[in-house]
Design a protein around this motif. Sequence first.
Motif, PDB file in Angstrom:
ATOM      1  N   ASP A   5       3.173  30.926   1.432  1.00  0.00           N
ATOM      2  CA  ASP A   5       3.792  31.566   0.268  1.00  0.00           C
ATOM      3  C   ASP A   5       2.759  32.466  -0.391  1.00  0.00           C
ATOM      4  O   ASP A   5       1.939  32.021  -1.203  1.00  0.00           O
ATOM      5  CB  ASP A   5       4.305  30.502  -0.698  1.00  0.00           C
ATOM      6  CG  ASP A   5       5.222  31.093  -1.748  1.00  0.00           C
ATOM      7  OD1 ASP A   5       5.846  30.308  -2.461  1.00  0.00           O
ATOM      8  OD2 ASP A   5       5.295  32.336  -1.856  1.00  0.00           O
ATOM      9  N   HIS A   6       2.783  33.732  -0.081  1.00  0.00           N
ATOM     10  CA  HIS A   6       1.780  34.668  -0.576  1.00  0.00           C
ATOM     11  C   HIS A   6       1.953  34.935  -2.076  1.00  0.00           C
ATOM     12  O   HIS A   6       0.966  35.179  -2.792  1.00  0.00           O
ATOM     13  CB  HIS A   6       1.875  35.972   0.212  1.00  0.00           C
ATOM     14  CG  HIS A   6       0.787  36.941  -0.121  1.00  0.00           C
ATOM     15  ND1 HIS A   6      -0.544  36.684   0.130  1.00  0.00           N
ATOM     16  CD2 HIS A   6       0.835  38.180  -0.700  1.00  0.00           C
ATOM     17  CE1 HIS A   6      -1.271  37.712  -0.266  1.00  0.00           C
ATOM     18  NE2 HIS A   6      -0.461  38.630  -0.770  1.00  0.00           N
ATOM     19  N   ILE A   7       3.178  34.892  -2.557  1.00  0.00           N
ATOM     20  CA  ILE A   7       3.419  35.179  -3.979  1.00  0.00           C
ATOM     21  C   ILE A   7       2.780  34.118  -4.857  1.00  0.00           C
ATOM     22  O   ILE A   7       2.154  34.426  -5.882  1.00  0.00           O
ATOM     23  CB  ILE A   7       4.939  35.269  -4.237  1.00  0.00           C
ATOM     24  CG1 ILE A   7       5.530  36.420  -3.425  1.00  0.00           C
ATOM     25  CG2 ILE A   7       5.222  35.432  -5.724  1.00  0.00           C
ATOM     26  CD1 ILE A   7       7.029  36.550  -3.563  1.00  0.00           C
ATOM     27  N   VAL A   8       2.902  32.872  -4.461  1.00  0.00           N
ATOM     28  CA  VAL A   8       2.293  31.781  -5.236  1.00  0.00           C
ATOM     29  C   VAL A   8       0.784  31.934  -5.280  1.00  0.00           C
ATOM     30  O   VAL A   8       0.144  31.706  -6.313  1.00  0.00           O
ATOM     31  CB  VAL A   8       2.693  30.423  -4.632  1.00  0.00           C
ATOM     32  CG1 VAL A   8       1.984  29.284  -5.353  1.00  0.00           C
ATOM     33  CG2 VAL A   8       4.200  30.241  -4.708  1.00  0.00           C
ATOM     34  N   VAL A   9       0.197  32.350  -4.175  1.00  0.00           N
ATOM     35  CA  VAL A   9      -1.253  32.536  -4.127  1.00  0.00           C
ATOM     36  C   VAL A   9      -1.687  33.650  -5.066  1.00  0.00           C
ATOM     37  O   VAL A   9      -2.686  33.532  -5.788  1.00  0.00           O
ATOM     38  CB  VAL A   9      -1.698  32.820  -2.676  1.00  0.00           C
ATOM     39  CG1 VAL A   9      -3.168  33.174  -2.639  1.00  0.00           C
ATOM     40  CG2 VAL A   9      -1.393  31.626  -1.786  1.00  0.00           C
ATOM     41  N   LEU A  10      -0.954  34.725  -5.076  1.00  0.00           N
ATOM     42  CA  LEU A  10      -1.303  35.826  -5.977  1.00  0.00           C
ATOM     43  C   LEU A  10      -1.188  35.404  -7.434  1.00  0.00           C
ATOM     44  O   LEU A  10      -2.018  35.783  -8.273  1.00  0.00           O
ATOM     45  CB  LEU A  10      -0.391  37.024  -5.697  1.00  0.00           C
ATOM     46  CG  LEU A  10      -0.605  37.731  -4.349  1.00  0.00           C
ATOM     47  CD1 LEU A  10       0.404  38.863  -4.182  1.00  0.00           C
ATOM     48  CD2 LEU A  10      -2.029  38.267  -4.245  1.00  0.00           C
ATOM     49  N   GLU A  11      -0.163  34.631  -7.731  1.00  0.00           N
ATOM     50  CA  GLU A  11      -0.023  34.144  -9.105  1.00  0.00           C
ATOM     51  C   GLU A  11      -1.187  33.229  -9.475  1.00  0.00           C
ATOM     52  O   GLU A  11      -1.667  33.263 -10.607  1.00  0.00           O
ATOM     53  CB  GLU A  11       1.304  33.397  -9.247  1.00  0.00           C
ATOM     54  CG  GLU A  11       2.528  34.304  -9.156  1.00  0.00           C
ATOM     55  CD  GLU A  11       3.829  33.508  -9.225  1.00  0.00           C
ATOM     56  OE1 GLU A  11       3.733  32.255  -9.211  1.00  0.00           O
ATOM     57  OE2 GLU A  11       4.899  34.126  -9.294  1.00  0.00           O
ATOM     58  N   LYS A  12      -1.638  32.430  -8.536  1.00  0.00           N
ATOM     59  CA  LYS A  12      -2.783  31.556  -8.785  1.00  0.00           C
ATOM     60  C   LYS A  12      -4.046  32.365  -9.038  1.00  0.00           C
ATOM     61  O   LYS A  12      -4.824  32.060  -9.957  1.00  0.00           O
ATOM     62  CB  LYS A  12      -2.979  30.624  -7.583  1.00  0.00           C
ATOM     63  CG  LYS A  12      -4.222  29.753  -7.659  1.00  0.00           C
ATOM     64  CD  LYS A  12      -4.194  28.800  -8.829  1.00  0.00           C
ATOM     65  CE  LYS A  12      -5.440  27.933  -8.854  1.00  0.00           C
ATOM     66  NZ  LYS A  12      -5.540  27.123 -10.076  1.00  0.00           N
ATOM     67  N   GLU A  13      -4.268  33.413  -8.284  1.00  0.00           N
ATOM     68  CA  GLU A  13      -5.443  34.254  -8.485  1.00  0.00           C
ATOM     69  C   GLU A  13      -5.389  34.937  -9.854  1.00  0.00           C
ATOM     70  O   GLU A  13      -6.413  35.047 -10.549  1.00  0.00           O
ATOM     71  CB  GLU A  13      -5.532  35.294  -7.372  1.00  0.00           C
ATOM     72  CG  GLU A  13      -5.873  34.716  -6.006  1.00  0.00           C
ATOM     73  CD  GLU A  13      -5.983  35.791  -4.946  1.00  0.00           C
ATOM     74  OE1 GLU A  13      -5.645  36.961  -5.253  1.00  0.00           O
ATOM     75  OE2 GLU A  13      -6.419  35.472  -3.830  1.00  0.00           O
ATOM     76  N   LEU A  14      -4.221  35.382 -10.244  1.00  0.00           N
ATOM     77  CA  LEU A  14      -4.076  36.018 -11.548  1.00  0.00           C
ATOM     78  C   LEU A  14      -4.345  35.021 -12.671  1.00  0.00           C
ATOM     79  O   LEU A  14      -5.023  35.355 -13.663  1.00  0.00           O
ATOM     80  CB  LEU A  14      -2.669  36.614 -11.681  1.00  0.00           C
ATOM     81  CG  LEU A  14      -2.370  37.371 -12.991  1.00  0.00           C
ATOM     82  CD1 LEU A  14      -3.330  38.551 -13.148  1.00  0.00           C
ATOM     83  CD2 LEU A  14      -0.924  37.847 -13.007  1.00  0.00           C
ATOM     84  N   ALA A  15      -3.835  33.797 -12.514  1.00  0.00           N
ATOM     85  CA  ALA A  15      -4.080  32.769 -13.526  1.00  0.00           C
ATOM     86  C   ALA A  15      -5.554  32.410 -13.605  1.00  0.00           C
ATOM     87  O   ALA A  15      -6.095  32.193 -14.703  1.00  0.00           O
ATOM     88  CB  ALA A  15      -3.244  31.528 -13.209  1.00  0.00           C
TER      89      ALA A  15
END
Length: 1497
Positions: free
Chosen positions: A616-626
Motif C-alpha cells: 500500500d504505497h499511499i499509506v507509506v506516503l502518509e506515514k512519511e508526511l506524518a
Amino acid sequence: MGSGSTLAGKEVPVVGSDAVRWIDLSVPSSSSIAAVDAAAAPPSTDDRASCFVIGDPPTYLIWRIHKAQPQTLELLELAASKEFPRVGLRFTFTDALCPFAFVCQNEISGVSRFPYLLYVLTVSGMAYLLRIRNVSAYASVSIFPVNELLEVNVRGHIPNHSAAITAVTATAGGLVIGTSDGSVFCFQLGVVDPSAPGFVHELRDESGISRLWGLISRGKLVGTVQELVILELHDKKFVFVLHLDGTLRVWDLASRSRVFSHNMGNMTMEGVTFVRLWVGQSYPNSSIIPLAILYRDTSDENEMISLYSILYNFGDRIVFSMEPSVQNIPLEEGRCLDVKLTLDKIWVLKDDELVSHTISTNIDEVEALSYALQEEFVADQLFQSTEHLADEILRITHSIFSSSKDDILPFVSSIFLRRLLLPGVRHNATLYATLVEYSRHLGESELQTLTADGLKKEILSLIEHEVGSEKVSLLHCWKCFFTRYFHNWCKSNALYGLLVDSSSEAVGLIRNNSISLFRSLEDIERIVEGSSDEVSELTSLVDIFDDDLEYEILIELLRCVASFSQHLGKTASSIFYESLLTKPVISSEDIIRYIVKILETGYCTSGSVLQTSSGDHIVVLEKELADHKSLRKLSVDMFLSLQGLHKKASAWGRILNIIECFLKFLVPQKVIQKFDTEMSSNINSSVIVHTTYQIAKVMFESAWDFLLFLSYLVDISGQVHLSHDDINKVQLELVPMLQEIIFEWLIIIFFNSTPTVPAVTEDFNSKLSSLQIDNNTGKRLWSDKLGRCDFTLAFIFLLNVGSSSLNHSHFPSERFSNVQSFINRTRDFISWIICGQAGGSSTFLSRSIDLAFILFKHDQYGAAEQLLTIAEAHLLKEKTSQSIQDADGGWCIRHHLLGCCLLAQVQSGLHGTQKDKKVSDAIRCFFRSSSGNGASEALQSLSDDLGIPYLGFSGCTSIAEWKLQYYQWAMQLFERYSISEGAYQFALAALEQVDEALHMKDENYMNDSVNESVTTIKGRLWANVFIFALDLGRYYDAYCAIISNPDQESKGICLRRFINILYEQGAIKILCSNKLPLIGLGEKVEQELAWKAERSDISAKPNLYKLLYAFQLHRHNWRRAANYIYMYSARLRTEVSLKDSVGSSLMLQERLNALSASVNALRLVHPAYAWIDSLADGSSLVKEHYPSKKAKRTPDEHSPANNDLEPQGWTSAIDIEKLENEFVLTSAEYMLSLVNVKWTFSGKHGALSDLADLLVQNNFYDMAFTVLLKFFKGSGLKRELERVLSSIALKCCLDKVESTWVEEHSHLLTPAKHDMVVHGSPITVPTIPQTDRNSCWATLKLYLEKYKDFHGRLPFIVAETLLRADPKIELPLWLIQLFKEGRKERLWGMTGKESNPASLFQLFVTYDRYAEATSLLLECIDSFASMRPADIIRRKRPFAVWFSYTTIERLLHRLEELISMGHMVDHCDKLKKMLHGSLQNHLKMLKVDSDDAISVS
C-alpha cells in the motif's frame, strides 16, 4: 494507574513460577453416597486463588481453581527461604468445585505423616477433607488414597433441603456453611465422625421451645448468607456472616452464640448490593478489627469498598461494637478481583492495577498508592503499547546502517529476540501456546529443557519459515509473532488473587501460571515515571541543589528530556543497547550521531522499507508526511524549551552544572558493606535479581536519554547559543560521565538478563585440576540449574554476596520481603556488583576482572568473554593508546583471563570457523597479556583458587625470563587441549627468548627458575615445535624443526617419529620430493626407513620398500634402489605360501612388479656394476640396532629354514640375468596361481620341464615357450620344444573336425583388464589362459611356425605325433605345406630342410596313408617334370635331384601285399599302376638327362 493514585511500586515475577510440573491426583468419590443435586452450591464463575500462611517460619500454601477447569484444584507449597518449587499437586474431583478452598496445618492426627489439611466443597454439596502428605510422596501416585480423605454430603445434614448453599468457609477442624435461607451450619469435619451426634450444629440465637419456630422466624429476620469469614481472636474463633440484606452477624464458634449483629444497610446508600466481606487482623495493642465490604451499584455496576472498624472487649462477656466512621474507596475503573487487609493498609486488586490505601480515621487524608502490573512492562517490551514502535526499529536501522539487507535483518531480529527472552517477558506456557499456533508442536517439557541458544534457534527458524512461506517482510512476521505472544501472555497470566503476609507486610500476586511479588520504586523511577509533584517530594534530589530556582530548572529540564526521548528515545535505546552487546558494522558513537541526524533531517530511507506484502504505497506516503510533521514539531518545541531554559538560567553553564549534579544521581550507589554470610538461593533472591534488572533498565534508558539530548544540544549549539566552553564541558566532562554510567548499568543489565549456559561434562577447570569447588551444598545445587533460561548470570553472583550490614532483622529471609525491603537489598546487590565487598575495587573496570573470575569459575566462559570485551571497548573510549595499559597490570590480567575464556569455550565443543576464530583470539590475548606493563608481577600474583589455569612459576627477574616461562606455560596449556596451532606459536616465541633469558641469568648469577642449559632448553622447545607442526600437518616446518634442533639425541628421536607419523598419515612420499632438504640426514632417513620396512607388515600401506626404492631413485642411487625393491620381492616370496589363492596371486603380481623395477633400476647402472648383493649374505639392510624401540616384526621372522626356494647358484651377487630368470619363473608361478595351481621352483632336475608341462596343460603356451627359451639351450631346447609341441598336438587330436580350418586373424593372447604390465619388463604376462577349444589348431599352427626355425624337425614331430595318436587323422593343409616349404627349388624333388616332402612321404607310408603318399610322390614327380625351359639345364646337373626310392619301394611292396590279401584290390591296383607309370616316365627322363649330361661333358 488511577487518576487519583500515585505510582509507588511495580510487580516483580518470581523466577521459576512459570515452570511448575504438576502431579495429577484423581480424588475418588465414595460409591455408597447417593447422588445429590448438582445445583446445591454456587459454581465457580471466575478464576479463584488464595494463599494461606502457615507456621513460623511460614510456609505459603497457594491454591488455584480455574473457571475453565472447575473440577481441578492446584496446590503449591512455597517457602521464602527456598527456591520456587518445580513440582505441585493438582487434584481432580468428580464434580465441579465451589470457588473455595481452605488449607491449614494438621492439628488433629498424624501430624508427622500429614502436615496439612485441605477442605473443599463441590457444587453438588459434597465436602472433602484431604490429609496432605509432602509433595515428594505423590511422585508415583495417580489416585489419591481413599484412606487419607473424608467425604461428607453436607446437604443431607441441612434440615431445609430446598435451601441452597450460598457461602462456605472453614477452619482447622470445622467447615462452616451458609444457605439461601440465612442459616449457618458448623460441621466438625475431621474431628467428629459424620454419623455421631454433635457432628453438625446450627448457629442460632433462639433457646428452648422457641426453636421449634426457628425456621419460620429466621426466614423473616435475615436474608441469604452472602459471605462467611472466620477470625481468630485471643484463641477464640468467630464467624463473621454477611447477609444479602446487609445484616452483619458475628458468632462465637465455641459457644455457638451470636455476639454481634448490625444492619450495614443503614450506613450505606440505597440501590447497592453487598458482594464480598473481608475481615482483617486486629491492630496491635488495640481492640479494633478492620472490616471491608464490597458494594455494587445495581444501576451502573460501579463498585465501591467501604472500610469499617469493629471494637471488641473480652471482659466479663464478649462485646462487639461498630465504629460510626466509614472510609469509602470508590473503584472508578476496573473490576475488583481481590482485597486483603493488613495492619494499616487495604490492598485492592483490580483487573488493571493494584492499589493500596492506608487505613485511617481521617477520611480526607487517605492516599491511594498504585502498583504497576507486569502487563504494562510486557506490552512495552513487545511494542504493544504504541502501534508504530516496531516500525521505528527497522526504519532507524535502515537509516543508520549503510550495509546490505544481509547485515540489517539479523541485527533487527537480534533486537526482537532479545526483548522476547527478557526476564518477565519470557514465559513457558505463553511460548508453548504461541509455538502451537505456528504449528510448532514442541512438547512443553521439552521446551522447558531448551537452553537459551536452543530457544533462539527455534524461534528464528519459525520466523524465517514465515518469511519464506508467506512472502512477507521480516518486520511483519516479528510484529505478528509479538502480537500473538502478548495475547497468549495475558491469557496465561490472568489475575487470580493476592498473596499477603501480614507479619512481614509482603504483598504478592497469584496469576494463572505464575507468582509475583511487589516492590517499591527507586528514586529514579519516581522521577522518570512520576509527576513533578512526586519529584518535589524526593528529599535525596532536593538536597543536591542550592536553591529553588535550580530545582525548577531541573524539573523543566526533565520534562524537556522526557519529551525529547518520547520521539525516538525508546526505540533508539534498543538499537544502542544491541550495538553495545554485539559487534555491529558501526560503533555505538556512530549510532548516536546517526540518530541525532535523524532527529534533525528525518529518515534517509525510502518508504519501501515499511511496505508489507500488500504494497500500500499511499499509506507509506502518509506515514512519511506524518513523520516529517512530527520532526518539525519536535524541532520547534525543543527550540522553544531550550530557549526557555536558557532564559530562566541566564547561562548554559548553570544548566550544565545542574545536569552534572543530576547525573551523579544516576551513578550506582556504592555502599561499603561487610558480608558475613552467603545469600542463599531462594524466592526473595530471585526477586532481587529481577528488581535489579528493572532498576538498571530505567537507569540505562535515563542515561541514554541524557546522552542523546546532550548530543542533540551540541549539534544545534549554534541555534541555542551554546558557547565553545560549554561544548567542551559537554564533550569532555558530561559525555564521558554518561558513558561511564551507561557502561556500569549496561553490565548490570547484562548480568540480570543473560541466561547461563550448561556446565560441560568435563569442563575446562576440572581438566586442569585447578578449580576446586568448595563443598557448599547450595552451590552444588545451583550448578544443576545452569543452562535454564530463567537462571541468569546474576544468580551466580548471589553465591558471593553476603547479607548486608544494613539491619534487615525485621525482614528475615524466612519470610517474603516487603516492598521497601526489596529496594534496600537490591541497592546492596548493585553496590556489590559495582565495587565489591567493602568497596574493594577502585573502578568498575578493575571490578569487571573480579566478576569475570567468578563467571569463569562457574563455567560461564562466553559471558566472561563478553564482559571483558565490553570492558575493553569502554576502556578504548576512555583512554588513548599511550595510556590504555594500567600500571598495576590490570590490562594484562584482563587479556590473560580473556584468553582463558576463549580456550575454555573451544574446549566446550566449538567446531569449524568459530573454533578457529576463538583459538586465534586466544593466542592474540596471551601474547598481549605477556607484553603489557607490569605483566610479570600482576600475573604471577594470581592465586591458584581463582578458577583459571594456574601459572605455577614465580621469581622471574627479567622480561626475557618472564616471557620464556609464560610462553612455555601457554604452550603447555594449548598442548593440553590438543590445540596445536597455539602451542606451535608459543613454542616458537619461547625459543626467541632462550638466549636472552639465559644470558641475563649468567650475568646476575641468580639461581632462578631457568636451571637448564641452552642446548637442553632449545632441544626441548624445538622438539615441541616439531610435534605441533606434525599435528598441524606442516611437514616441512616439522622437518625444519628437526634440522634446527641442537640436541642430537632429541633430533634422532624426532626424526624417527617424523618418519613414523608420515607413514601413519600416508604422507611418507614427501621424502621422495624436493620439498625437504635432506642434506646431512639422508643416510639417517634411509636407515630409519629400512629399519621400519624390515619390521613392518609386508601388506601395510604405503609400502616402505617401494618408498625406499623411490627414495634412492630420487637420489640417483640405482643399485640401492634395485636392492630395496628386490628385498621387497624376497619378502613377498617368503610370505606367499601363507596366503590363499587370491592373496597368493596378488602377492605374486606385486613380486613381478618388484622384480621388474629391480631390473629397470640395474639397467641404469654401468654394466660392470649392474649387480646387487645376494640375500644369502644377510637379510638385514640396516646394521644399526635400536634397543629402545620394539618392532612389530623382526627380520628373521617368517624366513625359510633353507634356501630351497631360490634358484640354485644364487649365493653371491645377483645380476640382471638372474633377476630376469627369477622374473620368468615368478611369472609362470603367477599364471598358474590364476587357475589355482600351486607351484614353487625347487631347483631340482626336471623341475623346469615339469613347469613347462603344467603351463601347457593349463593353456599358458606363451609362458611355457618363454621358460624353455630362457632356461634351455641347444639339444636340450630342441628336446623340450618337441615335448611341448607334441603335447599341444595331442590336444588337437580332440578337434579333428576343426583341424582343417584356422581363423587367420585370431588373437591367441588377448590381454584382459587385469593384465599386469610391468614398466620395462621383458615379458607381458596375461592373466587369463587360452581355453577356447576352436583355437587349439590355431595355437599349434602359431607356435609351430614360430619355433620351427629353432628346430627343423618340429613339423615332422608334430605330424608324427598326430598320426601316432590317430593314424586316420586328416593332417591340416598348413602342416603339410610346412613340409613342402622347405624346398628352395622344385627341381630338387623331395629334398629340403629336416621336415621335407620325403619325411612326410615316409610318415604316410609308415602309418598306411598310401593314397596321401602316392599323391605326394606324384606331385613331386610332376613338379620335377613340369619345369620351365629355363630350368632344364639345371635339372640335368648330376646329383641335383633326389627321391626317396627306398620308401617308394616300401610303398609298392605294401600295395602288393594288400592286393594279395584282397584288401581294397581295385584301389591299391590303381595306386600301383599310377606309381609304375609315373616312375617309368621319371626314370626315362632321368636317363635322357644323364645322357645329355654325359654328351655335354
